[in-house]
Scaffold this motif. Structure first.
Motif, PDB file in Angstrom:
ATOM      1  N   GLY A   1       0.821  -1.208   0.000  1.00  0.00           N
ATOM      2  CA  GLY A   1       0.000   0.000   0.000  1.00  0.00           C
ATOM      3  C   GLY A   1       0.851   1.252   0.000  1.00  0.00           C
ATOM      4  O   GLY A   1       0.569   2.223  -0.727  1.00  0.00           O
ATOM      5  N   GLU A   2       1.902   1.254   0.824  1.00  0.00           N
ATOM      6  CA  GLU A   2       2.811   2.404   0.880  1.00  0.00           C
ATOM      7  C   GLU A   2       3.455   2.652  -0.474  1.00  0.00           C
ATOM      8  O   GLU A   2       3.528   3.800  -0.949  1.00  0.00           O
ATOM      9  N   HIS A   3       3.906   1.587  -1.126  1.00  0.00           N
ATOM     10  CA  HIS A   3       4.585   1.737  -2.411  1.00  0.00           C
ATOM     11  C   HIS A   3       3.605   2.112  -3.523  1.00  0.00           C
ATOM     12  O   HIS A   3       3.997   2.782  -4.492  1.00  0.00           O
ATOM     13  N   ALA A   4       2.350   1.695  -3.397  1.00  0.00           N
ATOM     14  CA  ALA A   4       1.336   2.112  -4.372  1.00  0.00           C
ATOM     15  C   ALA A   4       1.074   3.615  -4.257  1.00  0.00           C
ATOM     16  O   ALA A   4       0.936   4.308  -5.277  1.00  0.00           O
ATOM     17  N   ILE A   5       1.022   4.117  -3.019  1.00  0.00           N
ATOM     18  CA  ILE A   5       0.886   5.561  -2.822  1.00  0.00           C
ATOM     19  C   ILE A   5       2.100   6.272  -3.420  1.00  0.00           C
ATOM     20  O   ILE A   5       1.975   7.295  -4.118  1.00  0.00           O
ATOM     21  N   ASP A   6       3.297   5.742  -3.166  1.00  0.00           N
ATOM     22  CA  ASP A   6       4.517   6.332  -3.720  1.00  0.00           C
ATOM     23  C   ASP A   6       4.479   6.333  -5.249  1.00  0.00           C
ATOM     24  O   ASP A   6       4.989   7.272  -5.893  1.00  0.00           O
ATOM     25  N   TRP A   7       3.903   5.282  -5.840  1.00  0.00           N
ATOM     26  CA  TRP A   7       3.799   5.183  -7.298  1.00  0.00           C
ATOM     27  C   TRP A   7       3.026   6.381  -7.845  1.00  0.00           C
ATOM     28  O   TRP A   7       3.429   6.984  -8.847  1.00  0.00           O
ATOM     29  N   PHE A   8       1.935   6.743  -7.183  1.00  0.00           N
ATOM     30  CA  PHE A   8       1.162   7.919  -7.608  1.00  0.00           C
ATOM     31  C   PHE A   8       1.956   9.206  -7.396  1.00  0.00           C
ATOM     32  O   PHE A   8       1.995  10.075  -8.274  1.00  0.00           O
ATOM     33  N   ILE A   9       2.587   9.343  -6.235  1.00  0.00           N
ATOM     34  CA  ILE A   9       3.341  10.562  -5.932  1.00  0.00           C
ATOM     35  C   ILE A   9       4.479  10.750  -6.927  1.00  0.00           C
ATOM     36  O   ILE A   9       4.735  11.863  -7.402  1.00  0.00           O
ATOM     37  N   ASP A  10       5.157   9.650  -7.271  1.00  0.00           N
ATOM     38  CA  ASP A  10       6.254   9.723  -8.237  1.00  0.00           C
ATOM     39  C   ASP A  10       5.774  10.175  -9.612  1.00  0.00           C
ATOM     40  O   ASP A  10       6.576  10.644 -10.431  1.00  0.00           O
ATOM     41  N   ARG A  11       4.479  10.051  -9.859  1.00  0.00           N
ATOM     42  CA  ARG A  11       3.921  10.446 -11.153  1.00  0.00           C
ATOM     43  C   ARG A  11       3.149  11.753 -11.060  1.00  0.00           C
ATOM     44  O   ARG A  11       2.314  12.054 -11.922  1.00  0.00           O
ATOM     45  N   GLY A  12       3.430  12.512 -10.014  1.00  0.00           N
ATOM     46  CA  GLY A  12       2.934  13.882  -9.965  1.00  0.00           C
ATOM     47  C   GLY A  12       1.738  14.152  -9.075  1.00  0.00           C
ATOM     48  O   GLY A  12       1.294  15.308  -8.981  1.00  0.00           O
ATOM     49  N   VAL A  13       1.179  13.140  -8.419  1.00  0.00           N
ATOM     50  CA  VAL A  13       0.050  13.386  -7.530  1.00  0.00           C
ATOM     51  C   VAL A  13       0.575  13.933  -6.198  1.00  0.00           C
ATOM     52  O   VAL A  13       1.477  13.343  -5.595  1.00  0.00           O
TER      53      VAL A  13
END
Length: 249
Positions: A116-128
Motif C-alpha cells: 500500500g505504501e509503495h502504491a501511494i509512492d507510485w502515484f506521488i512519483d507520477r505527480g500526484v
C-alpha cells in the motif's frame, strides 16, 4: 390506423433513431492492468483513470481475504465509481508480496502494508500531491490499508470497511490523518464490537475517526449496499483529498 399513418409513424421513428445515433458518446473512465515493485516483488494491479484531469487525486484500494483483482464484480465497479468521481485508482494484489497462509505473521502483514505504501509512492512519483492520496480497504484489507496509512505511508486519509480488532491487532499510529470506519450492522464475520474496539483504540491515540454503519448489511455486501458505501466514501474523500481548494489551502 391507415397505411398513411403507419408510414408517417415509421418515418418519425427512423428519424428519432438517426438523431440518437448522432448524439455524442460521452467519455468514461478507463482502466488497464499493470505492475509495480515492492521490495523486489512484482505486484499486479489495475490502474483506473478518470476522464481528463479529474481531481488530481488518487486512491489505493486493498482487497479482502482471498480477494482477486479483475475487470468485473463489485470491487471493479467500486473502483470505476471512484474514477467516475475524478480519482485515479490502483487496486494492487498485495498477496503477490507474501502469499496468505491464514496464519499471518507480522512479517507478512508488514509486506502487505508496504505494498500500500509503495502504491501511494507510485502515484506521488507520477505527480500526484501526497495531500491528495488516500487508502481504502475491505475486511482484511481494511487493516492493511488503515494501519499502513498510519505507519510509514504518505497517504493523507484512509477508509476501513468491515474491519476490526479480530482482523489483526492494530499498531500504535505514527501519523495523524483522518480515518473513516464503515461497518456492516449485521456483520457476523468481523463483529461490530471489534470494529468499535478498533475505533476506540485509534481515538485513544488521537486519530480523527468517524464511524458509519450500513444498516441491515452483513459482511458480504449487496449491490445497493456497495452503492451506499461508495456514496459515504466519496463524501469523506471529497472533504479532504478531493477538495476543490486543496491546492491553495
Amino acid at each position: 390506423m391507415d397505411r398513411r399513418s403507419l408510414l408517417a409513424g415509421a418515418a418519425a421513428a427512423g428519424l428519432a433513431g438517426a438523431v440518437r445515433a448522432q448524439e455524442p458518446v460521452l467519455p468514461t473512465p478507463t482502466y488497464e492492468g499493470m505492475t509495480f515493485d515492492s521490495h523486489g516483488k512484482t505486484i499486479r494491479a489495475i490502474h483506473y483513470r478518470p476522464v481528463g484531469e479529474g481531481r488530481r487525486a488518487a486512491i489505493v484500494m486493498m482487497h479482502g481475504s482471498g480477494g482477486r483483482i479483475r475487470n468485473r464484480g463489485p470491487w471493479h465497479e467500486l473502483a470505476m465509481r471512484f474514477a467516475g468521481e475524478g480519482y485515479q485508482v490502483l487496486t494492487p494484489l498485495y498477496t503477490d508480496a507474501f502469499p496468505d497462509d491464514g496464519i499471518r505473521p507480522e512479517r507478512m502483514m508488514e509486506a502487505w502494508r508496504d505494498v500500500g505504501e509503495h502504491a501511494i509512492d507510485w502515484f506521488i512519483d507520477r505527480g500526484v500531491d501526497r495531500r491528495r492520496t488516500a487508502m481504502f480497504g475491505y475486511s482484511l484489507g481494511s487493516y492493511v490499508a488503515v494501519d499502513g496509512a498510519l505507519g510509514n505511508s504518505r497517504a493523507a486519509a484512509a477508509i476501513g470497511l468491515a474491519g476490526g480488532t479480530d482482523v489483526y491487532t492494530p499498531r500504535v499510529p505514527r501519523r495523524r490523518i483522518p480515518v473513516l470506519v464503515i461497518r456492516a450492522e449485521n456483520d457476523d464475520h468481523v463483529l461490530p464490537r471489534n470494529t468499535a474496539a478498533w475505533a476506540r483504540f485509534l481515538r485513544d491515540h488521537d486519530i480523527n475517526v468517524r464511524v458509519e454503519v450500513i444498516a441491515g448489511a452483513g459482511h458480504l455486501f449487496r449491490p445497493r449496499e456497495w452503492a451506499e458505501i461508495f456514496a459515504r466514501s466519496a463524501e469523506f474523500y471529497s472533504g479532504n483529498i478531493g477538495r476543490i481548494d486543496q491546492d491553495t489551502a
